[in-house]
Design a protein around this motif. Structure first.
Motif, PDB file in Angstrom:
ATOM      1  N   LEU A 174      30.933  27.492  55.897  1.00 43.58           N
ATOM      2  CA  LEU A 174      30.621  28.688  55.118  1.00 43.58           C
ATOM      3  C   LEU A 174      31.639  29.802  55.315  1.00 43.58           C
ATOM      4  O   LEU A 174      31.784  30.667  54.447  1.00 43.58           O
ATOM      5  CB  LEU A 174      29.220  29.201  55.485  1.00 43.58           C
ATOM      6  CG  LEU A 174      28.052  28.231  55.245  1.00 43.58           C
ATOM      7  CD1 LEU A 174      26.726  28.944  55.449  1.00 43.58           C
ATOM      8  CD2 LEU A 174      28.125  27.641  53.839  1.00 43.58           C
ATOM      9  N   PHE A 175      32.358  29.789  56.445  1.00 45.43           N
ATOM     10  CA  PHE A 175      33.320  30.875  56.698  1.00 45.43           C
ATOM     11  C   PHE A 175      34.575  30.733  55.848  1.00 45.43           C
ATOM     12  O   PHE A 175      35.306  31.703  55.656  1.00 45.43           O
ATOM     13  CB  PHE A 175      33.694  30.919  58.180  1.00 45.43           C
ATOM     14  CG  PHE A 175      32.555  31.331  59.089  1.00 45.43           C
ATOM     15  CD1 PHE A 175      31.395  31.869  58.559  1.00 45.43           C
ATOM     16  CD2 PHE A 175      32.638  31.165  60.466  1.00 45.43           C
ATOM     17  CE1 PHE A 175      30.340  32.244  59.385  1.00 45.43           C
ATOM     18  CE2 PHE A 175      31.589  31.540  61.297  1.00 45.43           C
ATOM     19  CZ  PHE A 175      30.433  32.075  60.747  1.00 45.43           C
ATOM     20  N   THR A 176      34.865  29.547  55.377  1.00 47.59           N
ATOM     21  CA  THR A 176      36.073  29.341  54.558  1.00 47.59           C
ATOM     22  C   THR A 176      35.738  29.117  53.086  1.00 47.59           C
ATOM     23  O   THR A 176      36.633  28.839  52.293  1.00 47.59           O
ATOM     24  CB  THR A 176      36.857  28.122  55.071  1.00 47.59           C
ATOM     25  OG1 THR A 176      36.002  26.964  55.044  1.00 47.59           O
ATOM     26  CG2 THR A 176      37.336  28.357  56.491  1.00 47.59           C
ATOM     27  N   ARG A 177      34.480  29.248  52.737  1.00 45.26           N
ATOM     28  CA  ARG A 177      34.070  28.971  51.354  1.00 45.26           C
ATOM     29  C   ARG A 177      34.469  30.103  50.405  1.00 45.26           C
ATOM     30  O   ARG A 177      34.947  29.840  49.303  1.00 45.26           O
ATOM     31  CB  ARG A 177      32.555  28.755  51.326  1.00 45.26           C
ATOM     32  CG  ARG A 177      31.997  28.460  49.948  1.00 45.26           C
ATOM     33  CD  ARG A 177      30.533  28.067  50.045  1.00 45.26           C
ATOM     34  NE  ARG A 177      29.905  28.033  48.737  1.00 45.26           N
ATOM     35  CZ  ARG A 177      28.636  27.707  48.537  1.00 45.26           C
ATOM     36  NH1 ARG A 177      27.883  27.373  49.568  1.00 45.26           N
ATOM     37  NH2 ARG A 177      28.115  27.701  47.328  1.00 45.26           N
ATOM     38  N   ASN A 178      34.283  31.357  50.813  1.00 47.70           N
ATOM     39  CA  ASN A 178      34.590  32.506  49.952  1.00 47.70           C
ATOM     40  C   ASN A 178      35.912  33.138  50.373  1.00 47.70           C
ATOM     41  O   ASN A 178      36.006  33.798  51.405  1.00 47.70           O
ATOM     42  CB  ASN A 178      33.474  33.545  50.028  1.00 47.70           C
ATOM     43  CG  ASN A 178      32.195  33.067  49.357  1.00 47.70           C
ATOM     44  OD1 ASN A 178      32.231  32.149  48.548  1.00 47.70           O
ATOM     45  ND2 ASN A 178      31.079  33.676  49.693  1.00 47.70           N
ATOM     46  N   GLN A 179      36.944  32.914  49.575  1.00 50.78           N
ATOM     47  CA  GLN A 179      38.254  33.524  49.807  1.00 50.78           C
ATOM     48  C   GLN A 179      38.822  33.982  48.460  1.00 50.78           C
ATOM     49  O   GLN A 179      39.961  33.703  48.111  1.00 50.78           O
ATOM     50  CB  GLN A 179      39.199  32.542  50.495  1.00 50.78           C
ATOM     51  CG  GLN A 179      38.728  32.128  51.882  1.00 50.78           C
ATOM     52  CD  GLN A 179      39.682  31.157  52.554  1.00 50.78           C
ATOM     53  OE1 GLN A 179      40.622  30.647  51.952  1.00 50.78           O
ATOM     54  NE2 GLN A 179      39.441  30.899  53.822  1.00 50.78           N
ATOM     55  N   ARG A 180      37.988  34.675  47.705  1.00 51.21           N
ATOM     56  CA  ARG A 180      38.369  35.073  46.353  1.00 51.21           C
ATOM     57  C   ARG A 180      39.149  36.388  46.362  1.00 51.21           C
ATOM     58  O   ARG A 180      38.839  37.285  47.146  1.00 51.21           O
ATOM     59  CB  ARG A 180      37.110  35.224  45.491  1.00 51.21           C
ATOM     60  CG  ARG A 180      36.339  33.931  45.312  1.00 51.21           C
ATOM     61  CD  ARG A 180      34.913  34.163  44.855  1.00 51.21           C
ATOM     62  NE  ARG A 180      34.103  34.779  45.900  1.00 51.21           N
ATOM     63  CZ  ARG A 180      32.788  34.908  45.853  1.00 51.21           C
ATOM     64  NH1 ARG A 180      32.119  34.438  44.804  1.00 51.21           N
ATOM     65  NH2 ARG A 180      32.120  35.482  46.838  1.00 51.21           N
ATOM     66  N   PRO A 181      40.160  36.525  45.488  1.00 55.65           N
ATOM     67  CA  PRO A 181      40.922  37.785  45.426  1.00 55.65           C
ATOM     68  C   PRO A 181      40.132  38.864  44.684  1.00 55.65           C
ATOM     69  O   PRO A 181      39.235  38.578  43.885  1.00 55.65           O
ATOM     70  CB  PRO A 181      42.179  37.382  44.650  1.00 55.65           C
ATOM     71  CG  PRO A 181      41.723  36.247  43.769  1.00 55.65           C
ATOM     72  CD  PRO A 181      40.686  35.498  44.569  1.00 55.65           C
ATOM     73  N   LEU A 182      40.478  40.090  44.952  1.00 57.53           N
ATOM     74  CA  LEU A 182      39.865  41.226  44.264  1.00 57.53           C
ATOM     75  C   LEU A 182      40.619  41.530  42.981  1.00 57.53           C
ATOM     76  O   LEU A 182      41.841  41.359  42.904  1.00 57.53           O
ATOM     77  CB  LEU A 182      39.868  42.453  45.177  1.00 57.53           C
ATOM     78  CG  LEU A 182      38.983  42.359  46.432  1.00 57.53           C
ATOM     79  CD1 LEU A 182      39.322  43.467  47.407  1.00 57.53           C
ATOM     80  CD2 LEU A 182      37.515  42.419  46.041  1.00 57.53           C
ATOM     81  N   ARG A 183      39.882  41.996  41.966  1.00 54.30           N
ATOM     82  CA  ARG A 183      40.529  42.358  40.698  1.00 54.30           C
ATOM     83  C   ARG A 183      41.362  43.625  40.881  1.00 54.30           C
ATOM     84  O   ARG A 183      40.924  44.577  41.539  1.00 54.30           O
ATOM     85  CB  ARG A 183      39.483  42.594  39.613  1.00 54.30           C
ATOM     86  CG  ARG A 183      38.776  41.338  39.150  1.00 54.30           C
ATOM     87  CD  ARG A 183      37.900  41.617  37.949  1.00 54.30           C
ATOM     88  NE  ARG A 183      38.676  42.152  36.847  1.00 54.30           N
ATOM     89  CZ  ARG A 183      38.159  42.486  35.660  1.00 54.30           C
ATOM     90  NH1 ARG A 183      36.857  42.340  35.461  1.00 54.30           N
ATOM     91  NH2 ARG A 183      38.924  42.957  34.704  1.00 54.30           N
ATOM     92  N   PRO A 184      42.550  43.678  40.298  1.00 54.47           N
ATOM     93  CA  PRO A 184      43.393  44.876  40.492  1.00 54.47           C
ATOM     94  C   PRO A 184      42.831  46.114  39.803  1.00 54.47           C
ATOM     95  O   PRO A 184      43.051  47.233  40.268  1.00 54.47           O
ATOM     96  CB  PRO A 184      44.734  44.448  39.888  1.00 54.47           C
ATOM     97  CG  PRO A 184      44.407  43.339  38.943  1.00 54.47           C
ATOM     98  CD  PRO A 184      43.233  42.629  39.525  1.00 54.47           C
ATOM     99  N   PHE A 185      42.091  45.937  38.701  1.00 55.40           N
ATOM    100  CA  PHE A 185      41.555  47.097  37.978  1.00 55.40           C
ATOM    101  C   PHE A 185      40.071  46.862  37.685  1.00 55.40           C
ATOM    102  O   PHE A 185      39.688  46.503  36.579  1.00 55.40           O
ATOM    103  CB  PHE A 185      42.324  47.323  36.673  1.00 55.40           C
ATOM    104  CG  PHE A 185      43.795  47.552  36.877  1.00 55.40           C
ATOM    105  CD1 PHE A 185      44.248  48.767  37.358  1.00 55.40           C
ATOM    106  CD2 PHE A 185      44.707  46.554  36.616  1.00 55.40           C
ATOM    107  CE1 PHE A 185      45.604  48.980  37.566  1.00 55.40           C
ATOM    108  CE2 PHE A 185      46.064  46.758  36.814  1.00 55.40           C
ATOM    109  CZ  PHE A 185      46.516  47.978  37.299  1.00 55.40           C
ATOM    110  N   PRO A 186      39.203  47.037  38.695  1.00 56.04           N
ATOM    111  CA  PRO A 186      37.776  46.784  38.508  1.00 56.04           C
ATOM    112  C   PRO A 186      37.116  47.865  37.651  1.00 56.04           C
ATOM    113  O   PRO A 186      37.603  48.992  37.539  1.00 56.04           O
ATOM    114  CB  PRO A 186      37.238  46.808  39.942  1.00 56.04           C
ATOM    115  CG  PRO A 186      38.169  47.720  40.668  1.00 56.04           C
ATOM    116  CD  PRO A 186      39.528  47.491  40.062  1.00 56.04           C
TER     117      PRO A 186
END
Length: 448
Positions: free
Chosen positions: A124-136
């Protein structure tokens, strides 16, 4: 002397149990030892505590075991608080535990280490590695509505990216019911949808204060969130399960707001202006290059003197015509020569000579054939006569003529051996000039 009163086992055991229960020193006992024979059961727990020289049975009822923050393990050294009693059914004394904690390490730290190991093994510690949107556009925040966390986040967003919409989902961040409210708000965020990121956090505190963010149900609810998660729990030195589950970790709420707004609005507008200028310049350059290519195309020989395109092809056509004429003439000359040769061969004078020569050849071949056939027939007749003469010498008549005879029975079967002759049986002797009937009187077989 009167006979003594004998007690039953039940009475004696009940007496001893009351002794244990009424002893003020056994009502609350503080004990340390190693866990032994532990196997977790659905309800009450039964195991032992031991040291190097002794062992005591342990009972921990379901209500007390449910309050533990860690899972007891075989060989773990623990400290317990309970009361000593006697169980009548087995006659064994035991300790009923009300509280238990690891000896040397707090139960919360022990529980945190165990849960961390469990979730890490599940990946579970490596499951979520999503980038953040530059312009949320919209960001959800789960925290206390009265704490400094939401104020810091809103202040940072207003300074860096004021067009960003912050939606607060208020939750308890401390206490026994905090984990349940956090999970409820996570489900609300997931159901509402449309968020580019989620910030979850609270200020610093002890491990007890931060414990809701170490609960397993909170961790599993975070794993299923559809948007990137930024964790900002405690100070920079504090680490919780939420930090490991989240896609990004921020040391402070301000840092969390800066993560979801990586570029201030002013900088973003400057970048847009620069991009617009670069785009305009690039388009002008492409248009200029296209215009230059168009001008070159207009000035090209293809458009100004199109007939020149066919000069080379016309020359190639002339060369091919010449080659065709030469090849046709050579073929016609060859065929004419063959016709001339054929005409010469079919001339009447030449034809008569060839016919006479052929007739002479036929006559010669016929004479040779007749001579060969006569020689072959003569040789065959001689060979036949010699073979016939040899056969006559070997025939039965010639053999009988030299004084020999042979014997048959009345049916004409040849009698060759002594066994073929039956006493008193009729036989026929064949000689050169006739037949001699006889009757067999006796027979004698040669010895050897």
């Amino acid at each position: 002397m009167s006979e003594p009163d004998f007690l039953t086992v039940s009475l004696l055991t009940e007496y001893l149990r009351r002794k244990f229960d009424l002893d003020p020193y056994l009502k609350q006992v503080f004990l340390t030892g190693e866990v032994s024979n532990f196997r977790q059961r659905p309800g009450h727990q039964y195991f032992s505590l031991k040291d190097d020289h002794a062992k005591i049975s342990v009972v921990m009822f379901k209500s007390a075991f449910a309050k533990l923050k860690f899972k007891p393990e075989e060989g773990m050294k623990v400290r317990v608080v309970g009361r000593v009693t006697l169980y009548p059914a087995s006659g064994q004394y035991q300790i009923v535990i009300d509280k238990m904690e690891p000896d040397g390490v707090g139960d919360l730290y022990q529980a945190l280490a165990q849960l961390k190991e469990k979730l890490e093994k599940e990946g579970l510690f490596t499951r979520n590695q999503r980038p953040l949107r530059p312009f949320p556009k919209r960001v959800a925040v789960i925290t206390s509505p009265s704490g400094a966390v939401i104020q810091d986040i809103m202040t940072t967003v207003a300074r860096r990216y004021p067009i960003l919409q912050i939606v607060l989902f208020p939750a308890q961040v401390q206490g026994d019911t905090a984990a349940a409210t956090i999970v409820t708000q996570l489900e609300r965020v997931k159901a509402m949808g449309g968020f580019d990121a989620l910030i979850i956090g609270r200020g610093g505190g002890s491990i007890e204060d931060l414990w809701p963010f170490n609960e397993e149900k909170v961790a599993r609810a975070l794993v299923d969130m559809p948007m990137p998660i930024v964790s900002s729990v405690g100070h920079e030195t504090d680490t919780t399960i939420t930090d490991f589950i989240a896609d990004h970790r921020a040391a402070t709420p301000t840092a969390a707001a800066e993560l979801v707004t990586p570029v201030p609005l002013v900088d973003a507008l400057d970048r847009l202006a620069q991009d617009r200028l670069r785009l305009t310049t690039a388009m002008k350059n492409r248009i200029a290059n296209a215009q230059e290519r168009l001008d070159r195309s207009r000035r090209s020989v293809v458009l100004t003197q199109p007939e020149r395109l066919y000069d080379q092809y016309l020359q190639q056509v002339d060369q091919l015509k010449n080659r065709l004429h030469a090849a046709t003439k050579a073929q016609l000359d060859f065929l004419a020569h063959r016709v001339q040769v054929a005409q010469t061969a079919l001339n009447p004078r030449q034809l008569g000579v060839r016919v006479a020569t052929g007739q002479q050849t036929v006559q010669t071949a016929t004479h040779r054939l007749q001579t060969a056939m006569q020689s072959l027939l003569q040789a065959k007749r001689q060979a036949f006569a010699q073979a016939n003469e040899g056969l006559e010498h070997l025939g039965p008549a010639q053999i009988l003529g030299r004084g020999y005879a042979y014997v048959t029975d009345e049916q004409g079967r040849m009698l060759k051996h002594v066994a073929d002759f039956k006493p008193q049986a009729a036989a026929v002797i064949h000689v050169t000039d006739g037949l001699v009937p006889v009757v067999v009187q006796e027979r004698t077989k040669k010895n050897g």
